[in-house]
Structure formats: C-alpha cells, structure tokens
Design a protein around this motif. Structure first.
Motif, PDB file in Angstrom:
ATOM      1  N   UNK A  88       4.519  11.544   6.899  1.00 28.50           N
ATOM      2  CA  UNK A  88       3.825  11.303   8.174  1.00 28.50           C
ATOM      3  C   UNK A  88       2.674  10.316   8.009  1.00 28.50           C
ATOM      4  N   UNK A  89       1.942  10.401   6.898  1.00 29.26           N
ATOM      5  CA  UNK A  89       0.860   9.438   6.662  1.00 29.26           C
ATOM      6  C   UNK A  89       1.425   8.035   6.441  1.00 29.26           C
ATOM      7  N   UNK A  90       2.523   7.955   5.706  1.00 29.25           N
ATOM      8  CA  UNK A  90       3.158   6.654   5.478  1.00 29.25           C
ATOM      9  C   UNK A  90       3.634   6.064   6.799  1.00 29.25           C
ATOM     10  N   UNK A  91       4.206   6.894   7.643  1.00 28.71           N
ATOM     11  CA  UNK A  91       4.681   6.432   8.956  1.00 28.71           C
ATOM     12  C   UNK A  91       3.503   5.979   9.822  1.00 28.71           C
ATOM     13  N   UNK A  92       2.428   6.729   9.802  1.00 31.98           N
ATOM     14  CA  UNK A  92       1.243   6.352  10.575  1.00 31.98           C
ATOM     15  C   UNK A  92       0.682   5.018  10.107  1.00 31.98           C
ATOM     16  N   UNK A  93       0.605   4.836   8.792  1.00 26.55           N
ATOM     17  CA  UNK A  93       0.059   3.589   8.248  1.00 26.55           C
ATOM     18  C   UNK A  93       0.974   2.413   8.579  1.00 26.55           C
ATOM     19  N   UNK A  97       0.831  -1.201   0.000  1.00 26.80           N
ATOM     20  CA  UNK A  97       0.000   0.000   0.000  1.00 26.80           C
ATOM     21  C   UNK A  97       0.866   1.251   0.000  1.00 26.80           C
ATOM     22  N   UNK A  98       1.848   1.297   0.887  1.00 28.05           N
ATOM     23  CA  UNK A  98       2.683   2.496   1.012  1.00 28.05           C
ATOM     24  C   UNK A  98       3.513   2.721  -0.244  1.00 28.05           C
ATOM     25  N   UNK A  99       4.180   1.674  -0.699  1.00 31.24           N
ATOM     26  CA  UNK A  99       5.114   1.815  -1.816  1.00 31.24           C
ATOM     27  C   UNK A  99       4.403   2.247  -3.094  1.00 31.24           C
ATOM     28  N   UNK A 100       3.344   1.532  -3.452  1.00 32.30           N
ATOM     29  CA  UNK A 100       2.616   1.889  -4.669  1.00 32.30           C
ATOM     30  C   UNK A 100       1.911   3.226  -4.490  1.00 32.30           C
ATOM     31  N   UNK A 101       1.289   3.416  -3.332  1.00 32.33           N
ATOM     32  CA  UNK A 101       0.534   4.646  -3.106  1.00 32.33           C
ATOM     33  C   UNK A 101       1.384   5.895  -3.160  1.00 32.33           C
ATOM     34  N   UNK A 102       2.522   5.867  -2.461  1.00 32.37           N
ATOM     35  CA  UNK A 102       3.389   7.045  -2.417  1.00 32.37           C
ATOM     36  C   UNK A 102       3.971   7.338  -3.796  1.00 32.37           C
ATOM     37  N   UNK A 103       4.570   6.336  -4.429  1.00 31.64           N
ATOM     38  CA  UNK A 103       5.315   6.571  -5.662  1.00 31.64           C
ATOM     39  C   UNK A 103       4.409   6.842  -6.866  1.00 31.64           C
ATOM     40  N   UNK A 104       3.202   6.263  -6.856  1.00 32.49           N
ATOM     41  CA  UNK A 104       2.288   6.468  -7.992  1.00 32.49           C
ATOM     42  C   UNK A 104       1.302   7.605  -7.758  1.00 32.49           C
ATOM     43  N   UNK A 105       1.299   8.154  -6.566  1.00 34.24           N
ATOM     44  CA  UNK A 105       0.434   9.294  -6.293  1.00 34.24           C
ATOM     45  C   UNK A 105      -1.028   8.941  -6.094  1.00 34.24           C
TER      46      UNK A 105
END
Length: 600
Positions: free
Chosen positions: A511-516, A488-496
C-alpha cells in the motif's frame, strides 16, 4: 499526424553546423573504416554466440540469427546446466587468449563481467526459479512469435512448427520451477497469481492464439493474401496445442506453486545487490542511490509544478495534465493515427539528427513503427537482423479498449525507443561488422547501459530544443518522475530501507509503494498496477534506467572536464556508442582509456 506538435525551433539544413548548449556540432563522415582482422578473442566470442544460438533459439530469433526458427529453448534444469557449461568453456578459453588491441580488451572485460554474473545468478538458483509478470519463460516463449516473418506459406509453416514445440518448452520450465521450489526458491505469490491471469488472457476466444489464427495472412506485395488450406490447417492445430498448453500451465501454477509461494514481495538485500549488478554492469552504493532517488523525485516534482504554471497559470500538475489531455492539438484517435504519428516523428528525428548531431549509417536510417499483436500496454524496441533485411522496430502494445492517445506525453517515448535512443544505439552497433565481433554487436546488452542511454537520449533532446513546447516538456518530466519514483520503490522495498516520510515512513508495504507510485506517476490505474507488479517481481531492472542515465551523465561530465575546450559532444557520443552495449563499468573504463592505459 502532421508536425504541428513539434517543439518550436529552427533546424539546420543538412551539413550545416548546429549550435547549442554543447557548442558546435561539425559534420563527421560516416565512411566505413578499414575492416579489422578477426582475432583469437573475436573467434572465441563468435563461437560462444553460435553455441548460444543453439541453446537458445528464442535469443537467436531476437538477434536475427537464422537457422533456429523452428525451435524453442530447453528451460529445464538440464538446459540451464548446458548454458553453465558453455559459459565455463568460454571463460576458460578467454583466460588462455591474449588481446591484441583495445577492441579485444573491451571484449575480454565485457565477456568476463557478463558471463561471470550469469554464473553467479545460476549458482544462486535465480534462472531456475524465474517467474514474473514480464520477463520469464511464460512471456519469452510466446513473445518470440512476434518477430517471425509471415510473408509466405513457408514462413507460416516455420511458425507453426515452432508453435508445436510450445507444450514441450512449457513442460521443461515446469520441471525447473519444481526443482527450484524443492530448494525453497519460489517467486512471490503476487507474481504467481499474475502469471495465472496472463495464461487465462492468452487462451480466451479473443486471446493471442485465437487472434493469431484468425488474422493469419500472407504479406504479399499486392496486399494481404490467404494462406493455403493445408498451411492454415497446420497453423490452427499448432495454435490449439499451444493454447491448450498455456491453459494447462495456469492450472498447474495454481496447483503446484501458489500455496507455497511467499507472500513477501521483497527479495532481500543480498540477492538484490547481485541483481542490481547484473542489470547495471556496475556496482553502486544502494543506500546512497536510494537517497539520491528521493532527491530526484523532489527535483522533478518542482520542475513539473513550474511547467504546469506555463500550461495553465495557477494550476496544479494534475490540472495541467487534464488540460493537455483535453487539448485537441495533442490528440490521436485510433491505432492507425498512433502508428502514423510514431513513424513521422521517428523519421523526422533521423532526418534532422543525421549528419548534424550524430553519425547515422544508411541502413540505420530506417526504423519501422508498428502496433504490437499483444495488448499488454508496453512500448518496446526490437533490433534489426544482422543483414538489416528486418529493420529495427518500435512496437506499441495497445491495451484492449484504448483508442485515444496524447502526443504530449508520448513524444519523449519515441525519442527513447527510436533516435537518438535504442534504435541509434543498438542498430548502429549491429552495423559495425567491420570492427566488432558478433557477440559485441548483437548480444552485449546491459539494461543500465542501454536503458540509461535511452533516458539520456530523452534528456539530450530536451537540451537540443525538441521539448521546448510546455506540453511536450511535461511529458518528459512525467516520464522522468516515474523513472525516479521506481528507483525509490524498487530499492526501498527489496532492500528493506525505511519508506519516505510522505507515505508514513517505517517498513515498506504494498500500500505504501502504491501510494508513492501514484503520487509521482500519472498513468491509469491498470497500467500502474502492472508497473508495480513488475518492480516487485523483477528486482533491480526498473531502477537501472534512471541509475544508468545518472552514470551516463557522470561519464559525460568527467570526459568534458578532462578534455576542457577540446571536448566535443558528438565525438563523445560516437566513441561511447561504438563500444556497444557493455556493462557500465566496462563502458566507463573503455571511454576513459583505462583498459589500455591510455587517457581519453
């Protein structure tokens, strides 16, 4: 440690059929088949590997290919161009060759896919700009010394001569980083800062280079022996030169890259799609996979809550984990106990699975469990040498100050790195010299296929009853939760893509990635900070584990549905592992007979 932490189950005697979810597992002979004559495509593949070893002595050491242990790679732009020329030459030769059997067809498909993707990566400038916290020249130059023999003064002399080349190797890398920077290709600022910190850690008085010299001994049969004075003097001087080069590198990164490095962590959807294919050997729908990742996180969370209630009725997952951590039955004290426990569990798995659930050749039945000389917190596997004189090894890089370990969360890791995970997968492929060319056995590695298999192996051990103990089951689920969360984090962050509602939706932020991550992983903060830095700096790699597992499960289900009552899980494993570490699309086509037109 004794086997008191094993799951409760009865194991079959050697040669006895075992039954389970997938029916009966009959014993299959591991007798070596007739030697397959080398073909033109085999010769092209082996010629490529010989030339690759010349261009990448670090890779040669990793694969156990002798003759290059005094050398290091050329990480300059000229070095990258030399690799590109070798790929072009090899692909042209493959275009002129005609496959003679299915093994050739797999080699042809696999090499075209791997070398073609490496060329795309090169044309995008990603090799030249490589800098991150885990898999860039900074780490590979230092890491190759972990695999070098140190039994004799001659061994230490070879290691010292390679150490003397560290300054030149780092200098070549800096030229590439400057070249990439001039084109606007610079790693994110977070990665540059972390690499500066890694340089600082390596060169402290108790860092890698000082420790290497201080602890240098001969691995003699009668016990550790002292190096000859001349050998120690050469080693000391070489280590000091390498230490100075890494110290200078940290300052150079700060001066030449840090100010220009982008603050944005995301690599963007276009670049991410290329990197995802490179790590998977397959193209997936990233939006669909992102949604699936969130569903997996929810499924695993529900399972963890149910197991928590078994461990401590009425407890939360965090309360159950605290109870497991406090339970002496799951505790190991010190790295000696950790190493012994790893070895016992690995040997146990080999003994119990060989000749019942898997075919394991005799040389593959040896695995060596070691505490790594570094302290990064990683757990990893290194393959055996071609002749098995160096066995496959499971390494644990224990962080500074960590002396207590919980077996409840680490048993699944032993299965991941050992048997039926990486050791069975990789060492068994190395063993198949009678059928596969050297490139197929030693080099054809794709993260999605390899790490996906290792996650599949963890899941299989659960299916076979090895994780029935609630504590061990919680460890498995805890590991799965981390692997799903990073999809979730990797695809979500890098693909927007939009962040999940549980972290507020909208655009992803650190911060959202860290929280998740911290909501779905239960490791300590320092380890998770490194994990998150890894996802942000090495796009596409971390999700390849869980996505690879998904594709392995889909392939198994497809073959089972096609074969019906005749389906044998053991035969499926044997067919799949015999193919080796090709990309997942090539694996699927080979298992299903699509490369030859046959039906599996």
């Amino acid at each position: 440690m004794a086997s008191r932490h094993r799951a409760s189950r009865r194991q079959p005697s050697p040669g006895e059929p075992s039954s389970g979810r997938w029916g009966t597992f009959a014993t299959v002979s591991t007798e070596t088949s007739a030697v397959r004559p080398a073909t033109d495509i085999d010769r092209i593949a082996d010629d490529y590997l010989t030339k690759l070893a010349e261009l990448s002595p670090i890779a040669a050491t990793y694969f156990g290919i002798p003759g290059h242990d005094e050398e290091l790679d050329d990480f300059s732009p000229a070095g990258h161009e030399a690799h590109a020329e070798l790929r072009a030459e090899t692909l042209a030769a493959l275009d002129r060759a005609t496959p003679v059997d299915d093994i050739d067809r797999v080699t042809l498909a696999a090499m075209r896919e791997r070398l073609g993707l490496e060329d795309e990566t090169h044309r995008a400038g990603l090799d030249e700009m490589a800098l991150n916290v885990i898999a860039s020249p900074l780490q590979s130059i230092r890491g190759c010394f972990d695999l070098m023999p140190t039994a004799t003064d001659e061994d230490w002399g070879t290691l010292s001569r390679r150490l003397e080349r560290v300054p030149d190797a780092l200098a070549g890398w800096k030229v590439s980083l400057l070249s990439a920077s001039a084109k606007g290709n610079i790693a994110p600022r977070r990665q540059v800062e972390a690499c500066i910190a890694q340089c600082a850690d390596l060169v402290t008085d108790d860092g890698y280079f000082a420790t290497l010299v201080a602890e240098a001994r001969l691995a003699a049969d009668g016990g550790p022996g002292e190096l000859a004075d001349a050998t120690r003097e050469t080693l000391t001087a070489a280590a000091e030169g390498a230490r100075s080069a890494y110290a200078e590198l940290g300052g150079w990164l700060r001066e030449h890259l840090l100010d220009d490095a982008p603050v944005e962590d995301a690599c963007g959807a276009e670049r991410y799609a290329l990197l995802s294919r490179a790590f998977l050997g397959a193209e997936v729908d990233l939006a669909e996979t992102y949604a699936w990742g969130q569903e997996e996180v929810a499924r695993i969370t529900a399972e963890m809550e149910a197991v928590a209630d078994q461990i401590k009725p009425g407890s939360t997952v965090q309360e159950a984990i605290a109870a497991l951590n406090a339970d002496p039955a799951y505790q190991l004290h010190g790295t000696d106990e950790l190493k012994a426990w790893m070895q016992e569990r690995a040997d146990e798995a080999i003994a119990e699975l060989a000749d019942t659930h898997f075919d394991i050749p005799d040389p593959v039945r040896t695995i060596e469990c070691l505490i790594a000389p570094t302290q990064t917190g990683g757990i990893y596997y290194t393959p055996p040498s071609e002749d098995f004189s160096r066995p496959g090894r499971m390494w644990w890089a224990v962080p500074k100050g960590v002396t207590e370990f919980g077996t409840w969360k680490e048993l699944t890791t032993v299965y991941h790195e050992g048997v039926p995970g990486h050791h069975l997968q990789i060492a068994q492929t190395v063993f198949r010299s009678d059928q596969l060319n050297n490139w197929r056995r030693m080099v054809a590695w794709t993260s999605g296929q390899g790490e996906g298999w290792a996650l599949y192996a963890e899941r299989l051990m659960d299916e076979l009853g090895y994780m029935d103990d609630p504590g061990n089951k919680m460890g498995l689920l805890d590991s799965q939760s981390l692997r799903a969360a990073r999809v979730v984090i990797d695809i979500g962050v890098h693909c927007g893509f939009e962040a999940p509602a549980e972290v507020g939706g909208g655009p992803w932020t650190y911060d959202k990635a860290w929280q998740y991550l911290t909501s779905h992983a239960n490791q300590d903060e320092a380890w998770l900070r490194f994990e998150l830095d890894r996802y942000l700096g090495w796009p596409g790699q971390a999700p390849s584990y869980k996505i690879g597992e998904r594709l392995w499960m889909q392939l198994r289900d497809q073959v089972a549905e096609r074969e019906g009552a005749t389906f044998s899980l053991k035969d499926f494993h044997r067919r799949s592992l015999d193919i080796g570490g090709v990309g997942l699309d090539t694996l699927r086509a080979a298992v299903l007979g699509e490369l030859s037109g046959d039906v599996a």
